[in-house]
Every structure is written in C-alpha cells, then in structure tokens.
Design an enzyme around this catalytic site. Structure first.
Site, short mmCIF file in Angstrom:
data_model
loop_
_atom_site.label_atom_id
_atom_site.label_comp_id
_atom_site.label_asym_id
_atom_site.label_seq_id
_atom_site.Cartn_x
_atom_site.Cartn_y
_atom_site.Cartn_z
N HIS A 130 37.35 -18.16 -19.17
CA HIS A 130 36.68 -19.36 -19.65
C HIS A 130 37.63 -20.53 -19.90
O HIS A 130 37.18 -21.65 -20.10
CB HIS A 130 35.93 -19.01 -20.95
CG HIS A 130 34.95 -20.05 -21.39
ND1 HIS A 130 35.20 -20.89 -22.46
CD2 HIS A 130 33.73 -20.39 -20.92
CE1 HIS A 130 34.15 -21.69 -22.63
NE2 HIS A 130 33.26 -21.42 -21.72
N ARG B 137 28.32 -24.39 -29.31
CA ARG B 137 27.62 -23.10 -29.46
C ARG B 137 28.30 -22.33 -30.58
O ARG B 137 29.50 -22.05 -30.50
CB ARG B 137 27.68 -22.28 -28.17
CG ARG B 137 27.01 -22.93 -26.97
CD ARG B 137 26.89 -21.94 -25.81
NE ARG B 137 26.59 -22.61 -24.56
CZ ARG B 137 25.37 -22.95 -24.17
NH1 ARG B 137 24.33 -22.68 -24.95
NH2 ARG B 137 25.17 -23.54 -23.00
N HIS C 66 30.60 -31.95 -25.46
CA HIS C 66 31.10 -30.63 -25.06
C HIS C 66 32.57 -30.44 -25.45
O HIS C 66 33.11 -29.35 -25.29
CB HIS C 66 30.92 -30.48 -23.54
CG HIS C 66 31.09 -29.09 -23.02
ND1 HIS C 66 32.12 -28.72 -22.20
CD2 HIS C 66 30.35 -27.97 -23.22
CE1 HIS C 66 32.02 -27.45 -21.89
NE2 HIS C 66 30.96 -26.96 -22.50
N ASN D 252 22.33 -13.54 -15.91
CA ASN D 252 22.74 -14.68 -15.08
C ASN D 252 21.61 -15.14 -14.17
O ASN D 252 21.35 -16.34 -14.02
CB ASN D 252 23.95 -14.28 -14.21
CG ASN D 252 25.24 -14.21 -15.00
OD1 ASN D 252 25.32 -14.63 -16.14
ND2 ASN D 252 26.27 -13.65 -14.37
#
Length: 689
Positions: A593, A376, A436, A46
C-alpha cells in the site's frame, strides 16, 4: 507484437488482471491452507466493489448512449463485453479453487457438510439451532397482487422460494416468496462433534434454512428453494455545490444507495426457471447474470478462516510488530523528534507509536493545537478518543474528516458527530475534492516560541489496516515541512491563496507538475549522457499524461522501475517507446500500500513519500500530499526497501507488453527471494537487533 495495439492497457481490464493475481495466491499450494481461503475471500470482496462501482459506471455510460472510445481504445459497450467474458472465466476458476480448498481442509479435519451427511444426534442439534436461533429472525416475504416485490438489499444473500397451496391444481401458477439469510448470524454453523472424532464440522446457514423452509409457510408446500444475490450501483452522486450541509446530503445518498440500479445478479446453479424469470423481470437484470456452482459470496471465508481455533500450521507465522526503537525508552516523543526524524514501516513496526504520539500531545499542557486528516478509521479508534480528549482539555483541535470515503461514509459520519460533540472543529474538506492526504500536525509552545511536529504517512490512520498493509510513516520536526503542513491545513479549512510549497507536492494544485519536473530532470540528465534512474512504488498507475511522461523519459534513456500493485495502464518493454521501463506487481501476505518515489538526480538522490497514486482522481480530484525524506540515513532505508521489492522472485509478477503478467523467476541459480519476508531486516538496519 500486435500491429495495432494501443499504447495503453485499459484500466478495468488491468484491474481484472490484478484480481487474477489475488486468485493465484488462493491457488498457490505453497501458501498455508487457511490463508489461501482468505485470498479467495478477497477475490469475492474485490469483485463486489468492482461490479458496484466500475461496472456500474460503464452501464451508466451505455444507458446514456455514449460510444466514445477511452484513451485505451475501448467504447463502453466493447469494454462491457470484454469485462463480462473475463469475469465469468475468473468466477469459474474461483469456484474450482473453492472446491479444491474445501477438499484440502477436509483432510485437515475441517469439514463443510451437507445436512444429509449428519448423524441423528447432529441432525437433532441442527434442528434445535434452527428453531431456537435462526427461525425467530427470519422474515418470509411473499409476492402477489397485494404485496409488491420487496426491496432486495445489495450484496445480501436471499433464498427464492416457489410454493404450491396444499389444495392447488396441477397447472396452477407457483407462488413466489423470498427469505433473506440473516447476515447478523454466522454464515457457517458449527456442528456438534461425532463420538471419538476430532473433526470440526460446519453447515452453511442457507442450507440449514432451506432444510426447514417449510416452517415459514404453513399450509403451503415449498418445491424449489434457490439462493440469489444482487449487486447494486453503489456510487454516490452528490451535489456538493447545492448542499447546505454535506453531512446530511451524504446521509440522504446512503439511503438512496439501497435503491441503486441493479448491476449483477448471482444465482445458484440449477435455479428453477420460473424463479429465475421472476427475478430477472422484477429486478430488471438483462445481461449480467452469474450462475454459481457453489455457495454465493465467498467473502465469508475471511471470518471463517480467522475464527477457527488452533490449526496454526495452516496459517502464516504470527508477526509481532516491533515498537520503534527510537521511541522505546522514552516518555517524551517530542524530545526524540527534536533530535532526528523517525521512519516507521508498517506492519513490521507498530502503529501504536502514532497513537502514543497523539495521546502524549493530547495531555501535554504545552501543546496548543492539533490538526489531523481522517480518511478511513477503524471501528474502535484510540486516535479519535485522543482527539476528543485534547479538545475537551481546551486545545485547538481541527479534524478534516472525509465523509466521501467510499463504503466508509456511515462510519465517518459517526466519528464526525462524536468529534464535534467533544469540541473539535470538524471540517469536511473542499467542495468537489476528497481529502486523501495523511497528515498530523502538532503545534507546541517551547521556550517562548512555537515548534511544529508532523507525522505524514502513505496509509490511513487505521490501527487495523496497519497490521495488514505495508505502509510508511515519517515523524519529523523539520521546520520547512512544519511550515508546509500549516499551510496545507489553512488551505483545507479556510480561505487561502495558492501557497508556494517549499517541500510538499500537493494535489490538485501542483503535485502533478512537481512530478513532471522530477521526471523531466531525469530525462534531461539521460539526454546529457548522465546516469538517470526512477523507481516509483504505488497502488495504481492510470493517468494518461503521467504515462506519456514516463514514455518520454524511457525514450531518452532513463532506467525506470515501477512497482505497481494493482491497475497499470502503461505498456512496458515496447521498442522505441518503453523498452527502458519494467513493471512488477507484488501480491503477498500483506497488501502493498505504500507510495514511495525515488529519483537518482545525478547522484543527489531524492526520495518522497506520498498518499497519491498516479491516477487522474488522485492527481486532479483529491487533496493529496507528497513529502520529501530529508534525512540521508532514512533515505537509504527506503531505497533499500525499494530494491528489496525489485529483487522479489517469489511473489512478484512482471507486466508484459500484451497487458498480461508473468511470474518473475530470476536466473536459474538465483535463490528464492520473497521481499515481504525479507523486509523484516529493515528493523535490524534501524538497530532493533
């Protein structure tokens, strides 16, 4: 209350607090020991991304002479000082935690050793390993008048070596060289066991190289060997308007990334002053130097923890995702979706259902077209293979591949080329906007007409992260959602006028305004004396206008619960402004998420799934999607899931008005409630038994 406190928490300082919550999980002795090591690895990863993107951006602003304050009241220079101070403190805590974990692992028979601790047979084995495996891939790089300072790659580990000629005079200036620690080899090297010992022992690769560093410099004497690591600016700067081929432009930018401006230099504690001065001068680093008391780059702990055989007692109990009951006893997923919508909750339910759906569509002769977004994707994606199969069988296959997905650009370029080769129509989205949204559309011929089948999700189409992240997916053949899905792909792939969305909220055109309307409806109900409630779960909340809308609703009396895992710029609990807002963050085994929004709507409850966080980039600079859940039973499941999160008193932290977080403890008589572990009962509600 601080008298002149800003109405907003700074985004980057809020991120520091998020990473601190991850560090707290590494420090929590209630977590299994190898899982604590993984959390410590995540702290490092991170921080790498934060430095290479966010801190790099602040440096750019400072170089440009910008002194304007952001909406939280910070100038770039003021924020820079605060961030460096907090990250320095955090890194110190991180390495104290590392030493604690290493000591605890040693008690379990997992030992990190220095080479001086090895017996003769172990030392001989390590010598053989170095000379047979390591030495052939090492490249010493000297720096002198004929050999300029070599390219130091971002986030790679190096050794700085100071040498003297064997015939050197006492006052001769040292010679300087660097050696890259090869990332192609494991960072941790297993040591052969001692006689009658069950311990698993390891030595770090850089320590092994240091021990035998003299073999790289015949005729010279190494007298100082110190590790260092550089972080460069990793943000891509693309001129999409002027790029004839976006794929080629991104490939060029990826090559330029290797030369990004240095942002941070990490060095081992006690580095030789001459070596340090040389690095600072050559790399032009002035004020972002971290002296590390321990191994640089603890991200290796992720692979280390996962690769150790045995030791199940030091890990979380294995979770076996359940295959969705609705699809478990059928070979025809289309038939199920014609009858009802199906909700998936990952990782408790298997992502294989998504793969199976696409595979069935790719082989079904009645399927005419498949359209999908990819942001992704995993390294070995069955989804990509299914899309290729569909195209090769003659179906119309359109794939929107987001080439600008940060740090996944190279992988996505490879997927795009593979899909194009198979005959898919590959689209790279709209100029200036990342795609996205997470959506899959299948168009099928049935009884003389066409029917649309849709999957929308809160997470990426990635089978690996679906086992590590909590995400929601919805399968539906609802005609309104199907029509909106077709319109969305038409907007992305072709020329299309703004569409009058019947179900979706789509950024950047109308998602923000739709959320405003939903929030304002609750505000108006509260002002009319009606019950009003909002629950919103997301990764980040940083858009000032959206925060102001929530403040307005709070002032009107709307009860608002926000479940925000990461950055939150809203200050809750401030009298007269946000006293009706409560914010919690949950950091636990799985990365929270999912984006789920609930609005009470005077008893006619509405629930939405979304790909978008409430950040400016998501609402204004990306193609994002918010989709309603029409099925009342599925709505109830999602509302129950949100309430489970709100009941968490084990892993939840509550955001206080000062921008800091405190652990939620609940009432003294309350039983411990850990929402991620209780979430498994959702499978029971859906009839998995």
């Amino acid at each position: 209350m601080i008298k002149h406190m800003s109405h907003y928490v700074n985004r980057d300082l809020s991120w520091i607090e998020f990473n601190r919550r991850v560090l707290e999980e590494a420090q929590d002795i209630q977590n299994p020991l190898l899982e604590r090591a993984k959390f410590l690895s995540i702290v490092s990863s991170n921080l790498d991304e934060f430095m290479s993107v966010r801190v790099a951006g602040i440096q750019d602003q400072m170089r440009a002479g910008l002194a304007k304050t952001d909406f939280s009241g910070y100038t770039p220079a003021g924020l820079w000082k605060r961030l460096i101070k907090r990250t320095t403190t955090m890194v110190g805590e991180q390495y104290r935690t590392y030493r604690e974990i290493i000591r605890a692992l040693a008690k379990e028979g997992i030992c990190m050793r220095t080479l001086d601790e090895l017996n003769a047979s172990q030392s001989h084995a390590m010598s053989d390993y170095f000379h047979e495996i390591v030495f052939p891939v090492l490249t010493p790089m000297a720096v002198d008048q004929s050999r300029p300072f070599p390219l130091v790659h971002t986030k790679e580990l190096y050794l700085a070596v100071l040498l003297q000629r064997e015939e050197a005079e006492e006052n001769d200036e040292p010679l300087f060289a660097i050696v890259q620690v090869p990332s192609i080899l494991p960072r941790f090297v297993p040591i052969p066991g001692r006689t009658n010992s069950k311990k698993q022992e390891f030595v770090l690769l850089e320590d092994l190289i240091e021990r035998y560093i003299n073999t790289l410099f015949n005729g010279y004497t190494p007298f100082a060997v110190n590790p260092f690591r550089l972080t460069r600016n990793a943000d891509l700067t693309l001129n999409e308007e002027g790029a004839e081929d976006l794929l080629e432009e991104i490939e060029k930018e990826l090559r330029r990334r290797r030369w990004g401006i240095p942002v941070r230099l990490e060095v081992g504690k006690g580095m030789h002053p001459y070596a340090l001065d040389t690095l600072l001068e050559e790399l032009e680093i002035q004020d972002n130097l971290f002296e590390i008391d321990g191994p640089l780059d603890l991200s290796f702990l992720m692979r280390f923890s996962g690769s150790l055989p045995g030791h199940d007692n030091l890990r979380y109990e294995r979770l076996e995702p359940v295959y969705p009951r609705e699809f478990d006893e059928t070979d025809d997923m289309f038939e199920v979706m014609r009858e009802r919508d199906v909700l998936l909750y990952h990782p408790y339910e298997s992502f294989e259902a998504v793969t199976d759906f696409l595979m069935q569509a790719s082989y079904d002769p009645d399927v005419l077209a498949i359209k999908m977004t990819l942001y992704r994707v995993s390294g070995q994606s069955a989804l990509v293979q299914a899309l290729a199969n569909a195209a090769e069988s003659g179906k119309q296959v359109t794939v929107v591949v987001e080439l600008k997905a940060r740090f996944d650009e190279e992988r996505n370029i490879a997927w795009a080329r593979q899909l194009e080769k198979a005959g898919c129509h590959v689209v790279y989205g709209l100029v200036g906007l990342k795609t996205h949204a997470k959506i899959l559309l299948v168009v099928r011929r049935e009884q003389g007409t066409l029917r649309r089948y849709v999957h929308v999700g809160t997470g990426n189409y990635n089978d690996n992260t679906a086992m590590l992240y909590t995400d929601i997916g919805l399968f539906t053949s609802h005609p309104v959602i199907g029509a909106d899905a077709s319109a969305l792909f038409n907007e992305v792939t072709g020329y299309s006028s703004p569409y009058d969305w019947k179900a979706f909220g789509v950024a950047p055109t109308d998602l923000k305004e739709k959320l405003y309307r939903l929030i304002d409806r609750e505000r108006d109900n509260a002002l009319a004396g009606k019950p009003a409630r909002i629950i919103a779960k997301m990764n980040s909340l940083s858009n000032q206008e959206m925060i102001d809308k929530l403040y307005e609703a709070s002032q009107a009396g709307v009860k608002i619960n926000l479940i925000v895992r990461g950055v939150c710029c809203l200050r809750p609990g401030v009298a007269g402004r946000s006293e009706n807002i409560k914010v919690i963050s949950i950091v636990d085994r799985f990365l929270e998420h999912s984006r789920v929004m609930y609005f009470y709507n005077n008893g006619n409850e509405e629930v939405y799934l979304s790909s978008a966080d409430w950040m400016t980039r998501n609402l204004m600079k990306r193609i994002e999607l918010m989709c309603p859940v029409f099925d009342p039973a599925l709505r109830d499941i999602l509302i129950t899931m949100l309430n489970l999160n709100l009941e968490d008193n084990v892993k939840a932290r509550e955001l206080k008005p000062n921008g800091l977080y405190e652990k939620v403890t609940g009432a003294p008589e309350a039983k411990p409630f850990r929402s991620q572990f209780e979430a498994k009962v959702i499978s029971l509600w859906k009839g998995h038994g």
